[in-house]
Design a protein around this motif. Structure first.
Motif, mmCIF file in Angstrom:
data_model
loop_
_atom_site.group_PDB
_atom_site.id
_atom_site.type_symbol
_atom_site.label_atom_id
_atom_site.label_comp_id
_atom_site.label_asym_id
_atom_site.label_seq_id
_atom_site.Cartn_x
_atom_site.Cartn_y
_atom_site.Cartn_z
ATOM 1 N N TRP A 1 0.832 -1.206 0.000
ATOM 2 C CA TRP A 1 0.000 0.000 0.000
ATOM 3 C C TRP A 1 0.871 1.263 0.000
ATOM 4 N N ILE A 2 1.854 1.344 0.884
ATOM 5 C CA ILE A 2 2.653 2.575 1.008
ATOM 6 C C ILE A 2 3.500 2.800 -0.241
ATOM 7 N N GLU A 3 4.001 1.734 -0.846
ATOM 8 C CA GLU A 3 4.759 1.899 -2.096
ATOM 9 C C GLU A 3 3.868 2.432 -3.209
ATOM 10 N N ARG A 4 2.653 1.899 -3.332
ATOM 11 C CA ARG A 4 1.690 2.397 -4.329
ATOM 12 C C ARG A 4 1.356 3.866 -4.054
ATOM 13 N N TRP A 5 1.127 4.178 -2.789
ATOM 14 C CA TRP A 5 0.768 5.556 -2.415
ATOM 15 C C TRP A 5 1.862 6.523 -2.871
ATOM 16 N N HIS A 6 3.102 6.231 -2.537
ATOM 17 C CA HIS A 6 4.202 7.150 -2.893
ATOM 18 C C HIS A 6 4.360 7.289 -4.398
ATOM 19 N N ARG A 7 4.080 6.243 -5.133
ATOM 20 C CA ARG A 7 4.180 6.286 -6.594
ATOM 21 C C ARG A 7 3.038 7.098 -7.208
ATOM 22 N N GLU A 8 1.827 6.911 -6.690
ATOM 23 C CA GLU A 8 0.636 7.474 -7.318
ATOM 24 C C GLU A 8 0.161 8.806 -6.745
ATOM 25 N N ARG A 9 0.544 9.150 -5.514
ATOM 26 C CA ARG A 9 -0.002 10.351 -4.878
ATOM 27 C C ARG A 9 1.097 11.200 -4.229
ATOM 28 N N PRO A 10 2.067 11.649 -5.005
ATOM 29 C CA PRO A 10 3.119 12.475 -4.411
ATOM 30 C C PRO A 10 2.560 13.824 -3.957
ATOM 31 N N GLY A 11 3.270 14.458 -3.063
ATOM 32 C CA GLY A 11 2.859 15.769 -2.575
ATOM 33 C C GLY A 11 3.683 16.872 -3.200
ATOM 34 N N ASN A 12 3.553 18.062 -2.634
ATOM 35 C CA ASN A 12 4.217 19.247 -3.168
ATOM 36 C C ASN A 12 5.688 19.333 -2.777
ATOM 37 N N VAL A 13 6.113 18.548 -1.803
ATOM 38 C CA VAL A 13 7.511 18.564 -1.393
ATOM 39 C C VAL A 13 8.189 17.300 -1.915
ATOM 40 N N GLU A 14 9.481 17.392 -2.126
ATOM 41 C CA GLU A 14 10.237 16.231 -2.580
ATOM 42 C C GLU A 14 10.582 15.373 -1.367
ATOM 43 N N VAL A 15 10.260 14.088 -1.440
ATOM 44 C CA VAL A 15 10.539 13.172 -0.348
ATOM 45 C C VAL A 15 11.425 12.049 -0.867
ATOM 46 N N ALA A 16 12.615 11.935 -0.295
ATOM 47 C CA ALA A 16 13.524 10.836 -0.635
ATOM 48 C C ALA A 16 13.519 9.862 0.533
ATOM 49 N N LEU A 17 13.199 8.618 0.248
ATOM 50 C CA LEU A 17 13.120 7.606 1.294
ATOM 51 C C LEU A 17 14.271 6.622 1.183
#
Length: 180
Positions: A149-165
């Motif tokens: 779920w979290i991998e899909r979320w990060h791929r499909e629903r990014p936000g306005n800030v850049e997030v490097a995990l």
């Protein structure tokens, strides 16, 4: 629910605004966010917070997103959090979402045999050193729906800030670098 920034801090500063949530316990029937009588109240509170502290750049969810960690529940978690993210995007920039799993975010049947307290002391070092250890495999299997779920979320629903995990040792463990 918590929000980042000191209440007296001007909202024009380029700080990082965050909204903290935990223990959503979304089941197949959803959450209070999905009930109109509560949603209106929650939305009023979020507008009030935004007016006091500024826009939210990141939503931080500290565990227990789901009730029992099933794949079906994560479909509802997506609906709930996407709706929240979209609402917050109407108030300001679209916030990114970071979440860690809690004890309700695992599928207990998938965990298999759990370590007994008496054996844990002797198995602890092997657990952390050997990614093929049966207990490590059991923990990973138990959190598989959350991880997918979290991998899909990060791929499909990014936000306005850049997030490097950068992933950590255990499922859901990570280090995040946020660039605004």
């Amino acid at each position: 629910m918590g929000a980042g920034r000191h209440p007296r801090e001007p909202t024009t500063m380029a700080g990082l605004g965050w909204l903290h949530l935990s223990d959503l316990h979304v089941g197949t029937t959803g959450t209070l966010w999905q009930r109109p009588q509560y949603r209106e109240e929650i939305e009023r509170d979020l507008v009030w917070l935004r007016d006091r502290v500024g826009a939210f750049d990141v939503i931080l969810v500290a565990g227990d997103l789901a009730a029992t960690g099933t794949e079906t529940e994560y479909g509802v978690v997506t609906e709930v959090l996407a709706s929240l993210q979209d609402f917050l995007a109407r108030l300001g920039p679209r916030p990114a979402l970071l979440a860690v799993p809690g004890n309700h975010d695992l599928v207990r049947a998938a965990a298999g045999v759990a370590p007994k307290p008496a054996t844990w002391e002797t198995k602890r070092e092997v657990f952390f050193e050997d990614h093929k250890h049966p207990f490590r495999r059991a923990v990973t299997a138990a959190f598989t729906p959350f991880l997918q779920w979290i991998e899909r979320w990060h791929r499909e629903r990014p936000g306005n800030v850049e997030v490097a995990l950068r992933k950590g040792l255990l499922p859901g463990d990570f280090v995040a670098t946020i660039t605004k």
